[in-house]
Design a protein around this motif. Structure first.
Motif, PDB file in Angstrom:
ATOM      1  N   VAL A   1       0.685  -1.253   0.200  1.00 26.81           N
ATOM      2  CA  VAL A   1      -0.167  -0.045   0.026  1.00 26.81           C
ATOM      3  C   VAL A   1       0.865   1.262   0.019  1.00 26.81           C
ATOM      4  O   VAL A   1       0.303   2.039  -0.602  1.00 26.81           O
ATOM      5  N   VAL A   2       2.057   1.401   0.850  1.00 26.97           N
ATOM      6  CA  VAL A   2       2.617   2.527   0.727  1.00 26.97           C
ATOM      7  C   VAL A   2       3.505   3.256  -0.275  1.00 26.97           C
ATOM      8  O   VAL A   2       3.320   4.320  -0.803  1.00 26.97           O
ATOM      9  N   PRO A   3       3.929   2.441  -1.170  1.00 25.39           N
ATOM     10  CA  PRO A   3       4.723   3.018  -2.465  1.00 25.39           C
ATOM     11  C   PRO A   3       3.483   3.552  -3.153  1.00 25.39           C
ATOM     12  O   PRO A   3       3.729   4.560  -3.828  1.00 25.39           O
ATOM     13  N   ALA A   4       2.418   2.785  -3.113  1.00 24.50           N
ATOM     14  CA  ALA A   4       1.161   3.197  -4.028  1.00 24.50           C
ATOM     15  C   ALA A   4       0.803   4.607  -3.690  1.00 24.50           C
ATOM     16  O   ALA A   4       0.225   5.378  -4.416  1.00 24.50           O
ATOM     17  N   PHE A   5       0.788   4.716  -2.329  1.00 27.94           N
ATOM     18  CA  PHE A   5       0.149   5.895  -1.796  1.00 27.94           C
ATOM     19  C   PHE A   5       1.061   7.163  -2.329  1.00 27.94           C
ATOM     20  O   PHE A   5       0.487   8.138  -2.632  1.00 27.94           O
ATOM     21  N   VAL A   6       2.320   7.158  -2.224  1.00 26.30           N
ATOM     22  CA  VAL A   6       3.076   8.095  -2.953  1.00 26.30           C
ATOM     23  C   VAL A   6       3.088   8.426  -4.550  1.00 26.30           C
ATOM     24  O   VAL A   6       2.717   9.519  -4.795  1.00 26.30           O
ATOM     25  N   TYR A   7       2.858   7.190  -5.158  1.00 32.83           N
ATOM     26  CA  TYR A   7       2.403   7.141  -6.451  1.00 32.83           C
ATOM     27  C   TYR A   7       1.294   7.714  -6.871  1.00 32.83           C
ATOM     28  O   TYR A   7       1.330   8.634  -7.696  1.00 32.83           O
ATOM     29  N   PHE A   8       0.262   7.566  -6.065  1.00 27.68           N
ATOM     30  CA  PHE A   8      -1.033   8.270  -6.648  1.00 27.68           C
ATOM     31  C   PHE A   8      -0.900   9.732  -6.146  1.00 27.68           C
ATOM     32  O   PHE A   8      -1.442  10.509  -7.135  1.00 27.68           O
ATOM     33  N   PHE A   9      -0.285  10.024  -5.069  1.00 28.24           N
ATOM     34  CA  PHE A   9      -0.105  11.519  -4.801  1.00 28.24           C
ATOM     35  C   PHE A   9       0.677  12.089  -5.853  1.00 28.24           C
ATOM     36  O   PHE A   9       0.334  13.427  -6.044  1.00 28.24           O
ATOM     37  N   ALA A  10       1.709  11.432  -6.481  1.00 25.30           N
ATOM     38  CA  ALA A  10       2.326  12.375  -7.430  1.00 25.30           C
ATOM     39  C   ALA A  10       1.650  12.307  -8.749  1.00 25.30           C
ATOM     40  O   ALA A  10       1.827  13.293  -9.618  1.00 25.30           O
ATOM     41  N   GLN A  11       0.734  11.311  -8.742  1.00 22.65           N
ATOM     42  CA  GLN A  11      -0.215  11.397 -10.181  1.00 22.65           C
ATOM     43  C   GLN A  11      -0.974  12.599  -9.959  1.00 22.65           C
ATOM     44  O   GLN A  11      -1.210  13.194 -11.007  1.00 22.65           O
ATOM     45  N   LEU A  12      -1.586  12.727  -8.855  1.00 25.26           N
ATOM     46  CA  LEU A  12      -2.506  13.858  -8.559  1.00 25.26           C
ATOM     47  C   LEU A  12      -1.859  15.323  -8.780  1.00 25.26           C
ATOM     48  O   LEU A  12      -2.342  16.234  -9.142  1.00 25.26           O
ATOM     49  N   TYR A  13      -0.638  15.331  -8.257  1.00 21.95           N
ATOM     50  CA  TYR A  13       0.192  16.567  -8.012  1.00 21.95           C
ATOM     51  C   TYR A  13       1.476  16.176  -8.540  1.00 21.95           C
ATOM     52  O   TYR A  13       2.573  16.027  -7.679  1.00 21.95           O
ATOM     53  N   PRO A  14       1.669  16.303  -9.927  1.00 17.30           N
ATOM     54  CA  PRO A  14       3.083  15.836 -10.501  1.00 17.30           C
ATOM     55  C   PRO A  14       4.084  16.964 -10.154  1.00 17.30           C
ATOM     56  O   PRO A  14       4.120  18.095 -10.121  1.00 17.30           O
ATOM     57  N   PHE A  15       5.277  16.591  -9.482  1.00 24.28           N
ATOM     58  CA  PHE A  15       6.251  17.361  -8.743  1.00 24.28           C
ATOM     59  C   PHE A  15       6.894  18.314  -9.894  1.00 24.28           C
ATOM     60  O   PHE A  15       7.151  19.426  -9.212  1.00 24.28           O
ATOM     61  N   ARG A  16       7.062  17.751 -10.982  1.00 23.44           N
ATOM     62  CA  ARG A  16       7.828  18.642 -12.055  1.00 23.44           C
ATOM     63  C   ARG A  16       6.794  19.850 -12.385  1.00 23.44           C
ATOM     64  O   ARG A  16       7.237  21.077 -12.511  1.00 23.44           O
ATOM     65  N   ARG A  17       5.431  19.689 -12.421  1.00 21.98           N
ATOM     66  CA  ARG A  17       4.687  20.822 -12.767  1.00 21.98           C
ATOM     67  C   ARG A  17       4.330  21.644 -11.654  1.00 21.98           C
ATOM     68  O   ARG A  17       4.487  22.806 -11.707  1.00 21.98           O
ATOM     69  N   ILE A  18       4.578  21.175 -10.235  1.00 18.50           N
ATOM     70  CA  ILE A  18       4.394  22.205  -9.330  1.00 18.50           C
ATOM     71  C   ILE A  18       5.762  23.157  -9.040  1.00 18.50           C
ATOM     72  O   ILE A  18       5.552  24.237  -8.766  1.00 18.50           O
ATOM     73  N   ASN A  19       6.690  22.386  -9.518  1.00 21.90           N
ATOM     74  CA  ASN A  19       8.108  23.200  -9.399  1.00 21.90           C
ATOM     75  C   ASN A  19       8.405  24.147 -10.278  1.00 21.90           C
ATOM     76  O   ASN A  19       9.463  24.942 -10.261  1.00 21.90           O
ATOM     77  N   ARG A  20       7.506  24.343 -11.408  1.00 20.66           N
ATOM     78  CA  ARG A  20       8.091  25.358 -12.539  1.00 20.66           C
ATOM     79  C   ARG A  20       7.607  26.772 -11.959  1.00 20.66           C
ATOM     80  O   ARG A  20       6.580  26.927 -11.179  1.00 20.66           O
ATOM     81  N   PRO A  21       8.316  27.651 -12.083  1.00 20.25           N
ATOM     82  CA  PRO A  21       8.024  29.203 -11.912  1.00 20.25           C
ATOM     83  C   PRO A  21       6.557  29.519 -11.884  1.00 20.25           C
ATOM     84  O   PRO A  21       6.336  30.302 -11.249  1.00 20.25           O
ATOM     85  N   SER A  22       6.323  29.301 -13.173  1.00 20.56           N
ATOM     86  CA  SER A  22       4.906  29.697 -13.467  1.00 20.56           C
ATOM     87  C   SER A  22       3.844  28.855 -13.135  1.00 20.56           C
ATOM     88  O   SER A  22       2.682  28.755 -13.812  1.00 20.56           O
TER      89      SER A  22
END
Length: 390
Positions: A184-205
């Motif tokens: 369950v745990v790795p999937a929890f982080v996988y699903f979170f990243a799918q909802l909130y892609p880190f690369r997209r969050i980290n763009r200046p805009s």
């Protein structure tokens, strides 16, 4: 085209889009940005909300007190109505270990309209800002079940100052020991990243905002400008709400995976993991029945249809459905492999992701059922109403 074939091709199209166009969510190489040590190390207050954390505190609190930080720093632990001696234990730990100074405070019961954690953070941040002649430059907001390597604070501050970031958050490496945690745990982080892609969050805009509440370094000036935590006082999903408030006020945010920040809270049984997810899943959907229905349908289409189409297509002589379902399942498992490697888990778990998704679907439905039974979003004896009812 039959219903089975149509569903399998729709699922395949969804997986092609997720794999290629959802911010490469499946990659696990988003780590702290390039950084150099600042010429002058800013001051930091580490604020730790804690409610009945005597079990984990002996492992987490010493790691904060022992931070190897060249600048001025202190730890403020806010005892949020604990009944297990959390505050007294924290003082004993600090007395036995040299390092950063520790202050233990208690704000009393949350005021109406506040969640317990945010009420504790409000008290801790206020204390940190007023305890000295000058307020700290940064606030490290970290949970009581998070252990930090000795250089964690130094690296976080270096990243924030080098990249001129107002909020730097790391997704702590969660504990993975027992069979249910592995499933369950790795999937929890996988699903979170799918909802909130880190690369997209980290763009200046970026327009997408999220943080991982276990480890958030926040500029004090950005917190004041964003009006947090007061502005988000009703939020159950407080980390995402915090990041959005900082971003909306003009702040730059960053989110990635941690290598040297670990959650030490155990979830040995399925029931423990079930409570972790279901306690806030319906709050994530803003307590909206239509969003719940859409989420259930989406999970079924994306995660359950591929194996079902493959098996049913082979059994009933529908090669197109079997081919599309099998390819979608392959994409699903392939995008999950990097997260399994990050958690040092065997690749054989990747094909089991549909079963894990089914568990999450059931947890989400159970979260809604508990909400309508009056036992909705809750944590350690507290149940929170939806914001409009608070």
């Amino acid at each position: 085209m039959g219903l089975l074939t149509a569903a399998s091709f729709t699922s395949l199209a969804a997986w092609l889009w997720l794999t290629l166009a959802q911010g490469m969510f499946w990659r696990t190489d988003v780590r702290l940005p390039a950084r150099t040590a600042p010429a002058h190390w800013p001051s930091v207050a580490i604020v730790v909300p804690a409610r009945d954390e005597a079990e984990v505190l002996p492992l987490s609190l010493p790691s904060l007190i022992a931070q190897d930080y060249p600048g001025e720093a202190e730890v403020v632990l806010v005892d949020d109505g604990s009944t297990d001696g959390t505050g007294a234990l924290a003082l004993r730990i600090a007395a036995e270990q040299p390092g950063l100074p520790l202050t233990v405070a208690s704000p009393g019961d949350p005021a109406p309209g506040w969640t317990g954690k945010l009420w504790a953070l409000r008290h801790g941040i206020s204390l940190a800002r007023t305890a000295h002649a000058t307020e700290p430059d940064f606030l490290l907001l970290t949970d009581a079940d998070i252990a930090h390597e000795p250089d964690s604070l130094r690296e976080l501050v270096s990243a924030a100052t080098s990249a001129d970031l107002d909020l730097v958050s790391q997704m702590a490496r969660l504990r993975v020991a027992g069979p249910w945690e592995r499933l369950v745990v790795p999937a929890f982080v996988y699903f979170f990243a799918q909802l909130y892609p880190f690369r997209r969050i980290n763009r200046p805009s970026a327009r997408t905002a999220a943080a991982a509440g276990g480890c958030v370094l926040l500029r004090t000036s950005a917190a004041v400008r964003a009006g947090v935590p007061d502005r988000i006082r009703q939020a159950v999903i407080d980390d995402v709400s915090l990041a959005r408030a900082v971003q909306d006020s003009g702040g730059r945010i960053w989110l990635g995976l941690a290598e040297r920040v670990d959650s030490i809270r155990p979830y040995p049984a399925l029931a423990d993991l079930w409570r972790m997810v279901s306690r806030s899943a319906y709050a994530q959907l803003r307590h909206q029945p239509l969003l719940l229905a859409g989420t259930v349908a989406g999970l079924a289409l994306v995660y359950l249809v591929p194996p079902a189409a493959l098996l049913a297509g082979l059994a009933t002589g529908h090669p197109a459905a079997a081919w599309a379902g099998g390819l979608a399942w392959l994409l699903m498992a392939g995008t999950y492999l990097p997260m399994l490697r990050h958690y040092r888990q065997p690749a054989t778990l990747a094909p089991l992701l549909p079963f894990t998704a089914l568990l999450y679907l059931l947890m989400t439905v159970d979260s809604a059922v508990q909400h309508y039974r009056g036992r909705g979003a809750s944590w350690k004896g507290r149940t929170y109403a939806r914001p409009s009812d608070a």
